[in-house]
Scaffold this motif. Structure first.
Motif, short mmCIF file in Angstrom:
data_model
loop_
_atom_site.label_atom_id
_atom_site.label_comp_id
_atom_site.label_asym_id
_atom_site.label_seq_id
_atom_site.Cartn_x
_atom_site.Cartn_y
_atom_site.Cartn_z
N VAL A 176 0.85 -1.21 0.00
CA VAL A 176 0.00 0.00 0.00
C VAL A 176 0.87 1.24 0.00
O VAL A 176 0.64 2.20 -0.75
N GLY A 177 1.91 1.24 0.88
CA GLY A 177 2.80 2.40 0.93
C GLY A 177 3.51 2.63 -0.39
O GLY A 177 3.68 3.76 -0.82
N ARG A 178 3.92 1.54 -1.07
CA ARG A 178 4.60 1.70 -2.35
C ARG A 178 3.64 2.20 -3.43
O ARG A 178 4.01 3.01 -4.28
N LEU A 179 2.38 1.70 -3.40
CA LEU A 179 1.41 2.12 -4.41
C LEU A 179 1.08 3.60 -4.30
O LEU A 179 0.90 4.29 -5.30
N PHE A 180 1.04 4.10 -3.06
CA PHE A 180 0.67 5.50 -2.84
C PHE A 180 1.87 6.31 -2.37
O PHE A 180 1.74 7.19 -1.51
N ASP A 181 3.03 6.02 -2.91
CA ASP A 181 4.23 6.78 -2.58
C ASP A 181 4.05 8.24 -2.99
O ASP A 181 3.53 8.54 -4.07
N ALA A 182 4.50 9.14 -2.10
CA ALA A 182 4.32 10.57 -2.37
C ALA A 182 5.06 11.03 -3.62
O ALA A 182 4.67 12.01 -4.25
N ARG A 183 6.12 10.31 -4.00
CA ARG A 183 6.88 10.71 -5.19
C ARG A 183 6.16 10.36 -6.48
O ARG A 183 6.54 10.84 -7.55
N ASP A 184 5.11 9.52 -6.41
CA ASP A 184 4.41 9.08 -7.61
C ASP A 184 3.06 9.76 -7.77
O ASP A 184 2.18 9.25 -8.46
N THR A 185 2.86 10.91 -7.15
CA THR A 185 1.57 11.59 -7.20
C THR A 185 1.17 11.93 -8.62
O THR A 185 0.02 11.71 -9.04
N PHE A 186 2.08 12.50 -9.39
CA PHE A 186 1.75 12.92 -10.76
C PHE A 186 1.33 11.72 -11.60
O PHE A 186 0.37 11.79 -12.38
N ALA A 187 2.04 10.59 -11.45
CA ALA A 187 1.69 9.40 -12.23
C ALA A 187 0.30 8.91 -11.86
O ALA A 187 -0.50 8.51 -12.73
N ARG A 188 -0.04 8.92 -10.56
CA ARG A 188 -1.38 8.49 -10.15
C ARG A 188 -2.46 9.40 -10.72
O ARG A 188 -3.49 8.93 -11.23
N ALA A 228 -9.13 13.59 -4.49
CA ALA A 228 -8.43 14.72 -3.88
C ALA A 228 -8.44 14.58 -2.36
O ALA A 228 -7.45 14.91 -1.69
N LEU A 229 -9.56 14.10 -1.79
CA LEU A 229 -9.61 13.86 -0.34
C LEU A 229 -8.62 12.76 0.06
O LEU A 229 -7.95 12.86 1.10
N LEU A 230 -8.50 11.73 -0.76
CA LEU A 230 -7.54 10.66 -0.48
C LEU A 230 -6.11 11.20 -0.45
O LEU A 230 -5.34 10.90 0.48
N GLU A 231 -5.74 11.99 -1.45
CA GLU A 231 -4.40 12.57 -1.49
C GLU A 231 -4.15 13.48 -0.29
O GLU A 231 -3.07 13.47 0.30
N LEU A 232 -5.16 14.27 0.08
CA LEU A 232 -5.01 15.16 1.23
C LEU A 232 -4.82 14.35 2.51
O LEU A 232 -3.98 14.69 3.35
N THR A 233 -5.58 13.26 2.66
CA THR A 233 -5.47 12.44 3.87
C THR A 233 -4.08 11.81 3.97
O THR A 233 -3.51 11.71 5.06
N MET A 234 -3.53 11.40 2.85
CA MET A 234 -2.21 10.76 2.88
C MET A 234 -1.10 11.75 3.18
O MET A 234 -0.09 11.39 3.79
N ARG A 235 -1.27 13.00 2.77
CA ARG A 235 -0.12 13.91 2.77
C ARG A 235 -0.24 15.10 3.70
O ARG A 235 0.73 15.85 3.87
N THR A 251 -0.89 5.38 8.36
CA THR A 251 -0.48 4.50 9.46
C THR A 251 0.62 3.56 9.02
O THR A 251 1.58 3.30 9.76
N THR A 252 0.50 3.03 7.79
CA THR A 252 1.52 2.13 7.27
C THR A 252 2.87 2.83 7.18
O THR A 252 3.91 2.28 7.56
N ARG A 253 2.85 4.06 6.68
CA ARG A 253 4.10 4.83 6.58
C ARG A 253 4.69 5.09 7.96
O ARG A 253 5.91 4.98 8.16
N GLU A 254 3.83 5.44 8.91
CA GLU A 254 4.33 5.74 10.25
C GLU A 254 4.92 4.49 10.90
O GLU A 254 5.97 4.55 11.55
#
Length: 402
Positions: free
Chosen positions: A4-16, A91-98, A151-154
């Protein structure tokens, strides 16, 4: 849940976001049913949503605000609000993650819920209840997924911190154990050797005074024994200091057993021993090595013995080796190389007995760095021992001096 953490890595935001936009275009082109297909109004609301998502992929709060505004505009204008609804929920998902502050997450979730509920104003109760159930998909699902990713990242970060803390603890325990061992050795050396050597020096000094008319040759022997014993005590104290605190005396930390002036002949003896084992050795030794301090002179001798022994062991008899020792601006440049040919003979006398590891440790104590590795034709070991007054090389990972 590491995937999950790899799929939603902050560095891959543009690709998502780009994949999300392409999916939205595919939905409008293929997924919208009905003869007319997507209306101009749908395109007019979808294209800005796509553009905003890409432009604000690094600003999740602004993206949520704009996507929510487009969703609020879509409710009274079109029947199929799928594109704008997904854009706002993502957009809410991205905000929650970051988001850096939890309050921002809940404010964003409340905003999107308020926009979704605005479409239920004035509708029948049954329809309104259905709309409330829809909040579980449009608001609660992205919120829950985003919190899982956070939580996974933490947990991953905490695991890395614990691993690093464990590594530091093990290193600290290892250093403490080595320090205890050095301290024990230092106490043994002091208690066993220093007392007896000091007694010998004292007795020789007494003999010099109680025998004033002794033969001059005997007096010279007394003087030599007294001077040698005093020097031995000095070197012994230096070695004890090294064992107790090697970093505090790095660069002045060896007990020597050879006079500096005798170093050229000692190097010649080491070369002769290698030749007796069948190795052809070419030696180019700078006569200035006889002026080195005893600490570096002893290191050069031990390095040479070990390196030539390794040539005989690994390159073999009939190998050709070259020893080069020179002194330039106070620094000692030392190199031993071979061509790697021949068969290893039996009965070759041992050198220092520590191999490359021991050679490297000896060099690092004096502030140098040993380089050892293969060449096009064989093997080469070399180093530069800095001048005796040079600042010692810091250990890897140690802070630089201010």
């Amino acid at each position: 849940m590491g995937w999950v953490g790899r799929l939603f890595d902050a560095r891959d935001t543009f690709a998502r976001i780009l994949l999300l936009d392409l999916s939205g275009v595919g939905y409008l082109v293929v997924g919208v049913h009905g003869p007319p297909g997507p209306t101009d109004t749908q395109w007019a609301l979808a294209v800005p949503a796509f553009a905003v998502a890409l432009a604000c992929h690094r600003r999740p709060l602004l993206n949520l605000l704009l996507q929510s505004a487009l969703l609020a505009a879509a409710f009274p204008l079109i029947d199929d609000v799928m594109i704008n609804q997904v854009g706002a929920s993502w957009a809410l998902l991205e905000l929650t993650m970051r988001a850096t502050r939890p309050r921002t997450i809940w404010v964003g979730a409340g905003l999107l819920a308020a926009v979704d509920l605005s479409d239920q104003i004035g509708v029948p109760v049954r329809t309104a209840l259905t709309g409330l159930f829809g909040l579980a998909v449009t608001v609660c699902l992205p919120l829950l997924l985003g919190l899982v990713v956070r939580t996974t990242r933490e947990l991953g970060r905490q695991a890395e911190e614990r691993a690093e803390a464990d590594r530091r603890r093990r290193e600290s325990e290892s250093r403490a154990a080595r320090a205890d061992e050095r301290g024990a050795i230092a106490r043994e050396l002091h208690d066993v050797l220093a007392h007896h050597v000091a007694s010998m020096v004292l007795r020789v000094g007494v003999a010099r005074h109680v025998l004033p008319d002794v033969d001059p040759r005997v007096g010279a022997v007394f003087d030599d024994v007294h001077a040698t014993g005093t020097a031995a005590l000095t070197d012994l104290r230096r070695l004890v200091a090294v064992l107790r605190d090697p970093d505090g005396v790095r660069g002045d930390a060896a007990l020597t057993a050879i006079e500096p002036a005798a170093l050229p002949s000692a190097l010649g003896a080491a070369v002769d021993r290698a030749r007796q084992a069948g190795v052809v050795v070419e030696a180019d030794v700078d006569p200035a090595v006889g002026t080195l301090d005893a600490v570096r002179g002893q290191a050069v001798l031990r390095l040479t013995q070990e390196a030539l022994t390794n040539v005989a062991k690994h390159a073999g008899a009939a190998a050709r080796a070259r020893l080069t020792v020179s002194v330039e601006d106070g620094a000692v440049h030392w190199t031993v190389s071979d061509d790697g040919r021949g068969a290893a003979p039996a009965g070759m006398p041992s050198g220092g007995g520590h191999g490359i590891v021991g050679m490297r440790e000896r060099v690092e104590v004096l502030g140098g760095r040993l380089e050892a590795g293969p060449t096009e034709s064989g093997w080469r070991v070399r180093t530069v021992l800095p001048p005796a007054h040079a600042t010692p090389r810091p250990r890897p990972g140690a802070p630089e001096p201010a």
